[in-house]
Design a protein around this motif. Structure first.
Motif, short mmCIF file in Angstrom:
data_model
loop_
_atom_site.label_atom_id
_atom_site.label_comp_id
_atom_site.label_asym_id
_atom_site.label_seq_id
_atom_site.Cartn_x
_atom_site.Cartn_y
_atom_site.Cartn_z
N UNK A 29 0.84 -1.21 0.00
CA UNK A 29 0.00 0.00 0.00
C UNK A 29 0.87 1.26 0.00
N UNK A 30 0.24 2.39 -0.27
CA UNK A 30 0.95 3.67 -0.21
C UNK A 30 0.91 4.28 1.19
N UNK A 31 0.14 3.66 2.10
CA UNK A 31 0.01 4.20 3.46
C UNK A 31 1.34 4.19 4.18
N UNK A 45 2.87 6.31 -4.74
CA UNK A 45 3.60 5.24 -5.46
C UNK A 45 4.51 4.41 -4.55
N UNK A 46 4.45 4.64 -3.23
CA UNK A 46 5.34 3.91 -2.32
C UNK A 46 5.16 2.39 -2.46
N UNK A 47 3.90 1.95 -2.57
CA UNK A 47 3.65 0.51 -2.66
C UNK A 47 4.32 -0.11 -3.87
N UNK A 48 4.25 0.59 -4.98
CA UNK A 48 4.85 0.09 -6.23
C UNK A 48 6.38 0.05 -6.08
N UNK A 49 6.92 1.10 -5.52
CA UNK A 49 8.38 1.20 -5.37
C UNK A 49 8.89 0.16 -4.37
N UNK A 77 2.02 -4.05 -7.52
CA UNK A 77 1.95 -3.99 -6.05
C UNK A 77 1.90 -5.36 -5.39
N UNK A 78 1.85 -6.43 -6.19
CA UNK A 78 1.63 -7.76 -5.62
C UNK A 78 2.82 -8.71 -5.86
#
Ligand code: UDP
Length: 236
Positions: A29-31, A45-49, A77-78
């Motif tokens: 997640x981006x949280x 975009x934190x989750x992707x990175x 993201x997965x």
């Protein structure tokens, strides 16, 4: 691979069952949270990175003989991972004083430790992840002596491999937090994530912070720092 029922939601990730009982899907997640959940926000975009950064580093560690939960990335993201029971201990490895260690011991941030420091915390949100030692771990049966020996040895080896790898990319590994899991057969493997959320990364030359401290301390350019780490690691 079929994404099944959600089994867990943490601060930065969700975990899902799959049609294979020995495999889980992790979704980033981006949280972002800090100070035991007191500060909340999102990092675009934190989750992707972090998904990419963590997988890149775990793959590199696997190639150097460290067993990890990584199976394969499924999407932005997965990631598919081996199902483990998380050992409820956070292992913190420190090369250079920063954060809570600087505060606790009065060592200015950036002080090189003459030897690598290993710390353990009891994974508990309610208690704020209190620091514990080997005695607490055995008394509370969080891990056996054999497991902790392996966890400590793997943590030191991971530090060596990661520090050497990052140094070539002009990244100084100040400290980091890792978690381990037990597989169905009782093997201890590296789990969770390795990312700018869980490591302190400083530019080797400018000492600029390229990690979550930019969020914790409202320093700005948080997304840029995460992107910079991804770029140095993967060229993307
Ligand atoms: N860390 C983490 N999760 C935690 C606590 C610490 O990932 O719940 C990481 C943190 O990013 C840093 C290292 O562990 O890289 C050491 O953190 P420290 O004990 O200094 O605590 P902080 O200053 O982050 O509160």
């Amino acid at each position: 691979m079929i994404k099944g029922e959600q089994v867990y939601e943490g601060k930065a990730k969700k975990v899902f069952k799959t049609d294979d009982p020995e495999l889980f899907i992790v979704e980033y997640k981006d949280d972002a949270t800090a100070f035991n959940g007191l500060k909340k926000g999102t990092i675009d975009q934190k989750g992707v990175i972090n998904n990419r950064v963590s997988n890149h580093l775990m793959k590199m560690l696997e190639e150097k003989g460290i067993k990890t939960h990584l199976v394969k990335q499924l999407s932005d993201r997965e990631t598919l991972v081996t199902r483990v029971e998380i050992v409820p201990i956070e292992v913190i490895v420190r090369n250079i004083a920063a954060g809570s260690l600087s505060k606790r011991l009065g060592l200015p941030e950036g002080t090189k430790m003459a030897e690598t420091v290993l710390e353990y915390s009891y994974k508990s949100d309610e208690l704020g992840d209190p620091m514990i030692n080997d005695y607490h771990i055995f008394a509370m049966k969080l891990a056996t002596r054999a497991e902790l020996e392996q966890i400590a040895a793997m943590s030191m080896r991971i530090n060596q491999i990661l520090s050497d790898y990052l140094r070539d990319l002009n990244i100084e590994l100040i400290d980091f937090k890792i978690e381990f899991g037990r597989t169905a057969t009782g093997e201890i493997i590296l789990a969770d994530e390795i990312s700018p959320d869980t490591c302190r990364f400083w530019d080797s030359v400018t000492h600029e912070k390229l990690d979550k401290d930019r969020f914790r301390r409202d320093m700005g350019h948080v997304e840029d720092a995460y992107k910079e780490i991804l770029k140095r690691l993967t060229g993307e």
